[in-house]
Write an enzyme that holds these catalytic residues in place. Sequence first.
Site, mmCIF file in Angstrom:
data_model
loop_
_atom_site.group_PDB
_atom_site.id
_atom_site.type_symbol
_atom_site.label_atom_id
_atom_site.label_comp_id
_atom_site.label_asym_id
_atom_site.label_seq_id
_atom_site.Cartn_x
_atom_site.Cartn_y
_atom_site.Cartn_z
ATOM 1 N N ARG A 87 33.317 44.330 51.728
ATOM 2 C CA ARG A 87 33.401 44.516 50.277
ATOM 3 C C ARG A 87 34.450 43.541 49.739
ATOM 4 O O ARG A 87 35.635 43.641 50.062
ATOM 5 C CB ARG A 87 33.801 45.967 49.944
ATOM 6 C CG ARG A 87 33.992 46.142 48.462
ATOM 7 C CD ARG A 87 34.429 47.532 48.032
ATOM 8 N NE ARG A 87 34.661 47.471 46.600
ATOM 9 C CZ ARG A 87 35.740 47.918 45.972
ATOM 10 N NH1 ARG A 87 36.696 48.550 46.638
ATOM 11 N NH2 ARG A 87 35.872 47.773 44.677
ATOM 12 N N HIS A 131 36.543 43.321 39.474
ATOM 13 C CA HIS A 131 37.724 43.991 40.028
ATOM 14 C C HIS A 131 38.949 43.460 39.259
ATOM 15 O O HIS A 131 39.772 42.715 39.796
ATOM 16 C CB HIS A 131 37.826 43.730 41.526
ATOM 17 C CG HIS A 131 38.788 44.624 42.264
ATOM 18 N ND1 HIS A 131 38.441 45.308 43.413
ATOM 19 C CD2 HIS A 131 40.083 44.936 42.041
ATOM 20 C CE1 HIS A 131 39.487 45.999 43.862
ATOM 21 N NE2 HIS A 131 40.504 45.776 43.034
ATOM 22 N N GLU A 176 37.226 50.823 39.956
ATOM 23 C CA GLU A 176 38.258 51.699 39.394
ATOM 24 C C GLU A 176 38.499 51.517 37.898
ATOM 25 O O GLU A 176 39.615 51.176 37.475
ATOM 26 C CB GLU A 176 39.585 51.483 40.133
ATOM 27 C CG GLU A 176 39.528 51.791 41.603
ATOM 28 C CD GLU A 176 40.883 51.624 42.304
ATOM 29 O OE1 GLU A 176 41.851 51.211 41.637
ATOM 30 O OE2 GLU A 176 40.972 51.916 43.502
ATOM 31 N N ASN A 300 37.277 55.557 46.053
ATOM 32 C CA ASN A 300 38.533 55.043 46.610
ATOM 33 C C ASN A 300 39.512 56.203 46.617
ATOM 34 O O ASN A 300 39.757 56.817 45.573
ATOM 35 C CB ASN A 300 39.109 53.921 45.738
ATOM 36 C CG ASN A 300 38.249 52.662 45.742
ATOM 37 O OD1 ASN A 300 37.256 52.579 46.467
ATOM 38 N ND2 ASN A 300 38.623 51.694 44.937
ATOM 39 N N TYR A 302 43.404 57.468 48.063
ATOM 40 C CA TYR A 302 44.672 57.161 48.743
ATOM 41 C C TYR A 302 45.546 58.395 48.926
ATOM 42 O O TYR A 302 46.173 58.575 49.953
ATOM 43 C CB TYR A 302 45.454 56.093 47.955
ATOM 44 C CG TYR A 302 44.787 54.736 48.050
ATOM 45 C CD1 TYR A 302 45.119 53.858 49.077
ATOM 46 C CD2 TYR A 302 43.788 54.356 47.158
ATOM 47 C CE1 TYR A 302 44.493 52.628 49.205
ATOM 48 C CE2 TYR A 302 43.154 53.130 47.282
ATOM 49 C CZ TYR A 302 43.509 52.279 48.305
ATOM 50 O OH TYR A 302 42.865 51.069 48.436
ATOM 51 N N GLU A 367 37.315 52.336 49.465
ATOM 52 C CA GLU A 367 38.709 51.953 49.789
ATOM 53 C C GLU A 367 39.441 53.167 50.334
ATOM 54 O O GLU A 367 39.299 54.273 49.805
ATOM 55 C CB GLU A 367 39.508 51.493 48.563
ATOM 56 C CG GLU A 367 39.193 50.127 48.060
ATOM 57 C CD GLU A 367 40.045 49.735 46.849
ATOM 58 O OE1 GLU A 367 41.188 50.225 46.709
ATOM 59 O OE2 GLU A 367 39.542 48.946 46.041
HETATM 60 O O1 IFM Z 1 45.168 47.047 45.765
HETATM 61 C C1 IFM Z 1 44.542 48.091 45.107
HETATM 62 C C2 IFM Z 1 43.095 47.736 44.786
HETATM 63 O O2 IFM Z 1 42.988 46.565 44.053
HETATM 64 C C3 IFM Z 1 42.450 48.847 43.998
HETATM 65 N N1 IFM Z 1 42.625 50.118 44.660
HETATM 66 C C4 IFM Z 1 43.943 50.465 45.107
HETATM 67 C C5 IFM Z 1 44.541 49.352 45.927
HETATM 68 C C6 IFM Z 1 45.943 49.730 46.426
HETATM 69 O O3 IFM Z 1 46.802 49.936 45.351
#
Ligand code: IFM
Length: 462
Positions: A87, A131, A176, A300, A302, A367
Site C-alpha cells: 500500500r 494521502h 484517514e 487504520n 493504533y 495500517e
Molecule cells: O504516519 C501516519 C500515516 O500517514 C497516517 N496514519 C497514521 C500514521 C502514524 O501517525
Amino acid sequence: MADALTHDRTGDALTFPQGFRWGAATAAFQIEGSTSEGGRGESIWDVFTRTPGRVIDGSNAELAADSYRRYRDDVALLAGLGADDYRFSISWPRVQPGGTGPANEAGLAYYDRLVDELLAAGIAPVPTLYHWDLPQELEAAGGWLNRDTAYRLADYAGFVIDRLGDRVQRWITLNEPAMTTLQGYALGTQAPGHALMMGSLPTAHHQLLAHGLAVAAIRERGDAEVGITNNHTLMVPASDAPADRFAAGAFDLIYNRIFADPVLTGAYPDLSGFGLEAMPGLEPGDLELIGAPIDFYGINFYNPTRVAAPAEGSEFAAAGLPFEPVEFEDVPTTGFDWPIMPETFTELLVSFARDYGDRLPPVVITENGASFPDEVLGGPVTGAVHDERRIGYVDEHIAAVRRAIDQGVDVRGYYLWSLTDNFEWAEGYTQRFGLVHVDFETGERTPKDSYAWYRDRIASSR
Ligand code: IFM
C-alpha cells in the site's frame, strides 16, 4: 473482495485464513523526497513544513526516505518480507502539479515504474489516491472547505486510473479523512493548519464526496476493487459517570461515525447534539455517491482513546465541545506516548461487525504499527537495530486481529505501518515507525530486527 475466505479453525493463533493478505504501507509525501524533481507541484505540506513552528524539529520532506530514487530498494525489501501487497500513495502534485489541468507525464511515469517493479516481484500494488498532499493551488481556492476540490480529486483520479488501471486490481480512495478534518482544519496541528473547530465539518463531507466520485470513476473504468481507509479508535469513557459516557459517545460520532456511517450506511449520524440539523455541505444526491457499495473497508488502528467530559477552562470546553481526550493511567506507551492496548483493537473490530452488520464489507487493516526511539548499534547504520518493543506491539496487534476473526469479523489483510522510517508529518523525523531504519542524512536503509520478525511471522501464518 471477490471470494469468501475459507476460515482456518485449527485454533492455532499463528495461522490466518487462507488468502489473507500481508503487506506494508507508506505514503508519498512521507517517503519519496525529491520534492522538486520531475515537475512535481507544491502541496499544502510543502508550505506547512516551511512555516516556522509547524514541524516539531523544523524539518521538511525534501529527502524523507529518498524513495523516489530508491523505490527499487523498497520493492526488494518488500519481496524479502514475502509481502503480498504494497500500500503506497500517489502524489497528486506529482501527477497534476496545480490540482487542475493536464497530467504531468513524469509523475505518471514514476508510478508506472513503481507498479511494474512491484508486479515483477510478485507484489500487488494497492495505491491510495489521496494521502494528504493536496496541491497548494487548491488550498488557495479553499482546499477541502471548497466543494469543488472533490471534483478536482475525481479528475486527477481519472488520470491515475487511466494510466495504471490495466495493472492495479485494488484501489484505496482516501487516507484517514478524519485526520484531515480534525487535525488539518479543526485544530490546525497538521496542514493546512486551520483552527476552525466545528467550522471544519464541511471538509469531512467534501472529502467523502471525493471518495464517492473516485469510486464512480473506478467503476466506470473497469472491475478493480475499491475501498476507503479511515483511522478508527475505540472510545473508552474515563469513568462510568454519565457525563463521561456521553462525552465518549459524542467524540465517537465526530471521530469515527461521521466518516464511517455515510460510506457504510448511506446516512450521516444524528448531529442534533451538536446543534446541527444536517451535515454542513450536504447536497441532494451526495449520499448516494458516498454510500455506493465498496469492496473492502480499510481500518487504520493504533490505539484507543480515553474520553472525559471537558474540564472547566479547557480548550475543548472553550470551543463548546462536549468531550475531551484524556490520558490512560498506567498503561505502556509507544514513542509517541500512544497507549498500547491491543485488546481494544479486537473490541473495535468486533464493534464494527456488530454495528454495521451486512453493510460492512470485508475489512483490511490498512495500517497498524508503532514508533519507538530505535537505537542503532554500531554508530552510523552499519549494525543492528534491536526493536523489541515494536516486535511486541505488532505481535500483540496481529494476535488481536486474529481474535477478531475468531469472533466472526471478516478481516482479509494486514498492512504494517510502515515499511521504512519516514517523515512523520508535524513530528518531522522524531518518530520512527519503520521495519527498516533510514538514515535521514543519506537515505541508507538498514533492516531492523522487526523486519526479520515480520518476514517470519508472514511465513508462519500461511
Ligand atoms: O504516519 C501516519 C500515516 O500517514 C497516517 N496514519 C497514521 C500514521 C502514524 O501517525
